[in-house]
Write an enzyme that holds these catalytic residues in place. Structure first.
Site, PDB file in Angstrom:
ATOM      1  N   ASP A   1     -27.941   3.594 -11.413  1.00  0.00           N
ATOM      2  CA  ASP A   1     -27.220   2.559 -10.655  1.00  0.00           C
ATOM      3  C   ASP A   1     -27.834   2.315  -9.277  1.00  0.00           C
ATOM      4  OD1 ASP A   1     -25.155   2.516 -12.741  1.00  0.00           O
ATOM      5  OD2 ASP A   1     -24.489   4.411 -11.871  1.00  0.00           O
TER       6      ASP A   1
ATOM      7  N   HIS B   1     -27.848  -3.403 -15.863  1.00  0.00           N
ATOM      8  CA  HIS B   1     -28.454  -4.015 -14.685  1.00  0.00           C
ATOM      9  C   HIS B   1     -27.586  -5.192 -14.272  1.00  0.00           C
ATOM     10  CE1 HIS B   1     -31.870  -1.549 -14.834  1.00  0.00           C
ATOM     11  NE2 HIS B   1     -32.656  -2.268 -15.609  1.00  0.00           N
TER      12      HIS B   1
END
Length: 411
Positions: free
Chosen positions: A12, A40
């Protein structure tokens, strides 16, 4: 030549924005490991795109995108992602060597999570990799031939028969799975190719290739915080194994890190902040999983872990993400070492049990959001950046100051 973009925390980190920002300069963008457990998030012209399997280059019409052999693929989820885009013919290619996630894998994942409590996404990633290692998995190339697929399915049904009740598969599992492939296989077949040969040829021709990983280095199955890790190798070295490119093909390795640190799920996190400051970082940074929507655990930048990850990946430069999330904080902490049972540790250990952070504190700054030139950052922000660069020993090549593609400082 190929460049690698790799996360150097627990995932992340913002890899999607960086790949999206630089993808226009490449002929190929390749996703090289993981599955749809990763996500994403890309903001382009004010529109948010959440990608789970597709490479981040899909927003560039001239860019070819590859899902390579070490990725595990949910054909249903991939078909849904494909449907959100137009004109992907001859722009998206899925390796015929990539393994297929079955509904059974998700059931098994959920069953095992009840006792292991690792914090998985329960999407079947680990069990699919298990079948791959046991040499019993179904590969994307098997979907190209109905006869071969039927043989593979029959072998699968025989293998799982003793576990059907435990995993709650139901009496109609065989019928449902055949129907599943009947619905999705025709949709995905046009995209299945020998991507290994494609990439070898592209490299020999001198075409530019960008390799993007999922998750982060500290979740690597071998080198991460085991057992609280993912089921694949997440470092830059795995990019070669997955794609078929040899190590000599790799040029730049861009390590992606946030200006602070986050982690999803269970597992050690020495610099986690469980005070209201952690809540502030989560809220301001919108730290909720792209895939699961789970709130991320938040804390301060960990330089012990960062130096370890940079060494593992051979990072040639760093991308520092979400600097703007630290705007307005009076005192910003950085973990520079650990203390364990009275001993100071500056090297990242294989077991983080009992490791407590040793912090160095920096004065904060008022505003960095939207800044696109280094000289426009406040002095305290520039000092923070210089300290990270000096301690890690790797140059910072770019800094992100908002989710928008253009709000990036190139150094």
């Amino acid at each position: 030549m190929a460049d690698v973009v790799v996360g150097i925390q627990w995932g992340d980190e913002g890899k999607g924005k960086i790949v999206d920002r630089i993808a226009k300069d490449y002929d190929f963008v390749v996703r090289y490991q993981g599955g749809h457990n990763a996500g994403h998030t890309i903001v382009h012209k004010g529109v948010k795109h959440s990608l789970h399997l597709m490479p981040s280059g899909v927003l560039y019409p001239k860019c070819k995108n590859i899902i390579s052999s070490a990725v595990v693929v949910s054909v249903k989820d991939l078909c849904e992602e494909i449907s959100a885009f137009e004109d992907l013919e001859n722009r998206l290619f899925v390796s015929d060597r990539a393994h297929v996630i079955l509904p059974y894998h998700a059931k098994k994942d959920a069953f095992k999570e009840q006792s292991q409590n690792i914090g998985t996404t329960k999407k079947g990633i680990g069990p699919c990799y298990e079948d791959k290692m046991a040499r019993s998995g179904i590969r994307m190339g098997d979907l190209l031939d109905d006869k071969i697929l039927e043989e593979k399915l029959n072998a699968h049904f025989k293998a799982i028969e003793p576990f059907k009740e435990a995993y709650g598969l139901g009496e109609n599992y065989e019928k449902d799975l055949r129907g599943y492939f009947k619905a999705y296989a025709p949709k995905i077949r046009p995209f299945i190719k020998d991507t290994t040969s494609m990439l070898i040829e592209a490299n020999q021709k001198g075409e530019k290739i960008l390799l993007e990983g999922a998750q982060g280095t500290l979740l690597d199955i071998d080198l991460g915080t085991y057992p609280f890790v993912t089921s694949s190798n997440t470092t830059s070295a795995s990019a070669c194994v997955s794609t078929g490119l040899n190590p000599k093909a790799i040029n730049e390795v861009i390590g992606i890190t946030k200006a602070y640190c986050t982690r999803v799920g269970n597992g050690p996190f020495p610099s986690e902040d469980t005070t209201p400051m952690g809540d502030h970082l989560r809220t301001k940074g919108a730290e909720f999983g792209t895939t699961t929507k789970r709130p991320r655990r938040c804390g301060w930048l960990d330089l012990v872990a960062l130096k370890y990850a940079c060494a593992l990946n051979g990072c040639t430069q760093l991308a520092l993400m979400k600097l703007d999330v630290l705007d307005g904080i009076d005192a910003i902490k950085v973990c520079v070492a650990y203390e364990r049972k009275g001993e100071r540790l500056e090297a990242f250990p294989s077991d983080l049990k009992d490791c407590m952070p040793i912090y160095q504190t920096f004065k904060g700054w008022e505003k960095s959001v939207g800044v696109r030139k280094l000289e426009d950052l406040e002095p305290n922000a520039r000092e923070y950046i210089r300290f990270i660069e000096k301690e890690v020993g790797v140059k910072i090549g770019l800094i992100s100051t908002s989710p928008e593609r253009e709000d990036t400082i190139f150094l």
